[in-house]
Scaffold this active site. Sequence first.
Site, PDB file in Angstrom:
ATOM      1  N   HIS A 161      -3.970   3.514  -9.061  1.00  0.00           N
ATOM      2  CA  HIS A 161      -2.661   3.090  -9.582  1.00  0.00           C
ATOM      3  C   HIS A 161      -2.506   3.400 -11.071  1.00  0.00           C
ATOM      4  CE1 HIS A 161      -1.259   1.107  -5.931  1.00  0.00           C
ATOM      5  NE2 HIS A 161      -2.494   0.709  -5.751  1.00  0.00           N
ATOM      6  N   GLY A 170       0.835  -1.186   0.000  1.00  0.00           N
ATOM      7  CA  GLY A 170       0.000   0.000   0.000  1.00  0.00           C
ATOM      8  C   GLY A 170       0.870   1.235   0.000  1.00  0.00           C
ATOM      9  N   ASP A 175      -7.442  -2.431  -6.571  1.00  0.00           N
ATOM     10  CA  ASP A 175      -7.001  -2.293  -5.179  1.00  0.00           C
ATOM     11  C   ASP A 175      -6.705  -0.836  -4.842  1.00  0.00           C
ATOM     12  OD1 ASP A 175      -4.876  -2.390  -7.054  1.00  0.00           O
ATOM     13  OD2 ASP A 175      -3.506  -2.371  -5.333  1.00  0.00           O
ATOM     14  N   GLU A 176      -6.708  -0.550  -3.563  1.00  0.00           N
ATOM     15  CA  GLU A 176      -6.191   0.704  -3.011  1.00  0.00           C
ATOM     16  C   GLU A 176      -6.669   1.947  -3.762  1.00  0.00           C
ATOM     17  OE1 GLU A 176      -1.957  -0.301  -0.995  1.00  0.00           O
ATOM     18  OE2 GLU A 176      -1.882   0.017  -3.153  1.00  0.00           O
ATOM     19  N   VAL A 177      -7.974   2.042  -3.922  1.00  0.00           N
ATOM     20  CA  VAL A 177      -8.490   3.250  -4.561  1.00  0.00           C
ATOM     21  C   VAL A 177      -8.659   4.333  -3.490  1.00  0.00           C
ATOM     22  CG1 VAL A 177     -10.349   4.239  -5.942  1.00  0.00           C
ATOM     23  CG2 VAL A 177      -9.675   1.846  -6.263  1.00  0.00           C
TER      24      VAL A 177
END
Lengths: 536, 536
Positions: free
Chosen positions: B279, A3, B339-341
């Site tokens: 990303h 992350g 992922d990881e927005v």
Amino acid sequence: MIGWRDFCIAFVMPLCITAYIVNPGPVVKATKGQVWPIPEKQDTTTNFLIINPTHFEFQTNVPQCSLLTNALNRYWNIINNHGVGNVRQSQYNEREITEIDGYSGKLSSIKVYLKTNCTGDEVPSDTMDESYEIDLMGVPSTLIAPTIWGAIRGLETISQLIYYAEDGSTLILNTTKISDKPRFPFRGLLVDTSRHFIPKDILLKNLDAMAYNKLNVFHWHLTDDHSFPYQSIKFPELSQYGAYHPSALIYTQQDVKDIIEYARQRGIRVMTEFDTPGHTRSWGEGVSDILTPCYENNAPTGMYGPLDPSADNVYTFIKEFFEEIISVFPENYVHLGGDEVGFECWESNPKITQFMKDNNMVSYVALESYYIQKLLDIVHDLGGKSLVWEEVFVNGVELPNKTIVHVWKGDGYTVLKKAIAAGKPALLSSCWYLDYLKTGGDWDKFYECDPHNVNATEEELELILGGEACMWSESVNKYNFMSRVWPRASAAAEKLWSRKDAATYSEAAQRLEEHTCRMNARGIEAQPPNGPGYCL
Amino acid sequence: MIGWRDFCIAFVMPLCITAYIVNPGPVVKATKGQVWPIPEKQDTTTNFLIINPTHFEFQTNVPQCSLLTNALNRYWNIINNHGVGNVRQSQYNEREITEIDGYSGKLSSIKVYLKTNCTGDEVPSDTMDESYEIDLMGVPSTLIAPTIWGAIRGLETISQLIYYAEDGSTLILNTTKISDKPRFPFRGLLVDTSRHFIPKDILLKNLDAMAYNKLNVFHWHLTDDHSFPYQSIKFPELSQYGAYHPSALIYTQQDVKDIIEYARQRGIRVMTEFDTPGHTRSWGEGVSDILTPCYENNAPTGMYGPLDPSADNVYTFIKEFFEEIISVFPENYVHLGGDEVGFECWESNPKITQFMKDNNMVSYVALESYYIQKLLDIVHDLGGKSLVWEEVFVNGVELPNKTIVHVWKGDGYTVLKKAIAAGKPALLSSCWYLDYLKTGGDWDKFYECDPHNVNATEEELELILGGEACMWSESVNKYNFMSRVWPRASAAAEKLWSRKDAATYSEAAQRLEEHTCRMNARGIEAQPPNGPGYCL
């Protein structure tokens, strides 16, 4: 995946502003033409000179000095073969460099003056003068140094000032004046070649990298419990039976000569360590009757402990062995080890118990000190000067004048302070253990360390000679050695050369980004210092 | 130095008995001729056969199958060029090998039978059969496999059974019968080529290493915030402006073709990931109006966030882009990321706020799900199957049948269990993050991980397709990539191929010592797995 938040916390916290919202491109932007380690005094303008490598030469007042002419050739090659400056730019432009504001001419030569004579046979030592002055303001440009060693350091600096202009292909340097010298005379890198054998070609390349970082002592931890790769002249059986392999994984006398000479050419001392009385298990493979047999239930177990301090033949052997070492290595200092002596085996051995009784020794520390004292006397009688790991000092062994205490445990500062307060010269390594790993990178941690982080008088501080980064090789072999050492050891190199607090972490990060690309361009397999990025 | 006590605690505790009293030589003794990953069933005797490479050949019933003939050539070369077996011995003896007890003859050929036809045009897929049987008990010796993929795995096994006899130069193998197949069909290695560009030659060599460990999916995390190195046919501007360098640091279409073909020859799928909507910062360098502009005080800050889910042109672009990807990569599955927005930018943007109001969206998770749902529909309409990172599942997006949930956070088991309980196929990566570092080594930690460490019904367990080791490249460049991945990823490879609890840690340590030397001998720059030691 990792992350961005975690990454920021683990790695580049000072550089992260808002989690997830990031810019494209490298996380740390590299500087251009900036020097690592940072010089003592530097004035740089926005004016610049062009260098055309094919029309550039070094001139010198000591053309007979092979040390200097070799160095001039090395650096001419570095400049000529793109081993300089920053990464090349991805965006090209057509502007003529000479029409840009600040253009100040072409630099076709630099005069390199030594203030003392140089025959080419000089050997780097603990007293060498590495200072130099650079004047690259126009024509004539000069590098002036009292000795060959300063000239070599100055050439490295010059090569780092040069970088690619925006066109991506023209070499330029900003007009610059530098007056520089190291803060500490002893700036070392320990390499353990016992836990894994590190081939000669990698040790040589590592000496190049040390020179690119102005480190000046290669501390060669040649032997340890696991293997004995040094091929002794007097005791060839040590490596014959104690090396991992008797011919493929040893350093021959010729290898040793080559390494010493390669280091000498770069102003680097080769200081060996033959660690005793512990860490000697491999010695016992080739030479019998020097290790202590361990006992259980009144019978030998077949295991062995440290050297046997009660055995006269041990001292005969040690004397002959160090006689050889002192003659093979031109370096005045030899590291005698003395760390981590385990007492289990001595405790179990009836002969040792009897010897202690006979000699009124009441502790194993006393027995250890007895050995070390004799070892120090032997080596000093042979004309060698010595370093020892901190245990020897902490245990109260009476150290000859100038024996250096090498601090490696804990945070280091407490014992460092004690050593200098007792009038002993000292080195710090505790905070520069390259075998300690952290996710994301850890040069920031190495960069926080400073041997002068102790409360001490000026006189005491004088006794701090410097420090060493240490690459213990339990987990490195020839494949990951270079990338694990570099650029992490560069952090220690700057702390040891540059004045205290010469740069902030975030400024250094940008400069280290450039320096890493510079090392890569010169064939050093350095790993990324700062997270996402690239070198061309 | 690193204390032996510390080292034991950090690294090889099960192997340390008494602190400081150590034996010379490697801390973990390598096995000889043992297989990594361990086969499902293996019977090996103490009898042995000699192989003389110059009088050895493979025979096959499908000589027209180029996939097989290429594999036979590769393995013949490995056997012939000392890429087999254990380290050579340092102690030679003069005994004739054929006079040693157990000698059972010379092995001059192995017959390789495929049970199905093979044209050479086969492509590895999620349904490929990798099982094989080996009978190396004498003459005739055979490798029998239902498909080319099993034959390739079996050849790897055969090459690992061969080792140097005590004389240090004769190749032998113990007579052996093996029946083998993987526990999991999906055994991957993720490589991030965005944070640092990893050159094609290293990716190819890494495919070799994957084959040596029987991994079968190269998960190519091609792009991310920092750079976009994939040279698109339809959108060349993506790498022109989004790569670290528009020509030196990109993968051309030819590079991609070469990598896919090299992988196919080794039975390895090349599964790409184009991670959206987060990303994607580097995507915006080449294609404008797809990222969300971030706002502060009602004005754009110049920073950008994830793809803009409110913009129609984003979906037009995504459709065209994935149409290309699905046609360029033969692999059925494409990893869609998710992922990881980060929501900060969406929150700040007035157009997004209006769009959410217009569409009655009450949370940013709903907005994210809106995007992902459309993305999944687009890709599935194009004929692609998909994987997504766990957030997509956790956020409740309705996933098409067979979309795989890729678990990466925390210890992984909780979400893994939730996914399979919901009937979703799933992969585990949480415990195999190769970018996480620990002093001394950490394959032991990777070796503790097992996708079947969840309480679940047989039917649910069937949904666990396997897992992936992940090499996020924030801190790896071309210099430390291989040594950081290998042999650490080997731990994951064995857990994914071999039956649960097939080996203890200490048994595996000895086998991994051999396997690392074997990889080194084949040109893979693997680092030491177990502390002090050596390979020849």
